[in-house]
Structure formats: C-alpha cells, structure tokens
Design a protein around this motif. Structure first.
Motif, short mmCIF file in Angstrom:
data_model
loop_
_atom_site.label_atom_id
_atom_site.label_comp_id
_atom_site.label_asym_id
_atom_site.label_seq_id
_atom_site.Cartn_x
_atom_site.Cartn_y
_atom_site.Cartn_z
N SER A 1 -8.64 -30.46 15.27
CA SER A 1 -7.43 -29.72 15.60
C SER A 1 -6.87 -29.00 14.39
O SER A 1 -6.38 -27.87 14.51
CB SER A 1 -6.37 -30.67 16.18
N VAL B 1 -14.22 -33.79 22.36
CA VAL B 1 -13.81 -35.02 21.67
C VAL B 1 -12.75 -35.75 22.50
O VAL B 1 -12.81 -36.97 22.66
CB VAL B 1 -13.29 -34.72 20.25
N GLY B 2 -11.80 -35.00 23.04
CA GLY B 2 -10.76 -35.61 23.86
C GLY B 2 -11.34 -36.29 25.09
O GLY B 2 -10.94 -37.41 25.45
N VAL C 1 -13.04 -29.66 20.35
CA VAL C 1 -11.88 -30.55 20.42
C VAL C 1 -11.69 -31.05 21.85
O VAL C 1 -11.36 -32.23 22.06
CB VAL C 1 -10.61 -29.84 19.88
N GLU D 1 -10.86 -35.83 16.30
CA GLU D 1 -9.98 -34.94 17.06
C GLU D 1 -8.89 -34.36 16.16
O GLU D 1 -8.58 -33.17 16.22
CB GLU D 1 -9.37 -35.73 18.22
#
Length: 80
Positions: free
Chosen positions: A23, A48-49, A45, A19
């Motif tokens: 980012s 992934v979160g 992203v 992440e």
C-alpha cells in the motif's frame, strides 16, 4: 490446536506486513523507475487482502497465500 493457531498468526502477520508495504508503494514511494509497481500494485494489494481473508478463516485456507508467496520467488530470493 495451539501450533495451528501460531502458524495462522504468523501467516496473517506476514500478509499484513506485505499489504502495508504494498500500500505504501502503491501510494508512490517506489518512484517512476518501477513500472511493475505502477502497473500492477493495485492488483497485488487486492490479492494480498484476499489471501489474508482466506488465511483468517477457521479452518485457515492458505491456498491464495501460497500462490502469492510462490509469485514472490520469481523476483525475490528468500533464505530457507
């Protein structure tokens, strides 16, 4: 179970690292020669979160993390 807790922490650490890297690439470090990153990094992203949140549950749910990792193998060769 200590073994499950250790595994969960390792998965969470890996997802946090992915992440963080995603980012930073999202912020423009990849350059304009990477159209995938430009077009899809926001979605990546976000995925992934969501994977990290699911993996942090009790009990941990690794389904999203597994799908995410499986997608990485398409471009990245990983030593097993």
């Amino acid at each position: 179970n200590t073994e499950q807790s250790t595994q969960q922490q390792q998965v969470l650490d890996a997802l946090r690292n992915i992440e963080r890297i995603g980012s930073s690439l999202q912020a423009g470090e990849a350059g304009s020669s990477h159209p995938f990153i430009e077009d899809f990094m926001d979605d990546f992203v976000t995925d992934v979160g969501k994977s990290r949140i699911a993996a942090s549950m009790q009990p941990a749910n690794y389904y999203r993390a597994g799908r995410l990792a499986g997608g990485c193998f398409n471009c990245h060769k990983v030593n097993r």
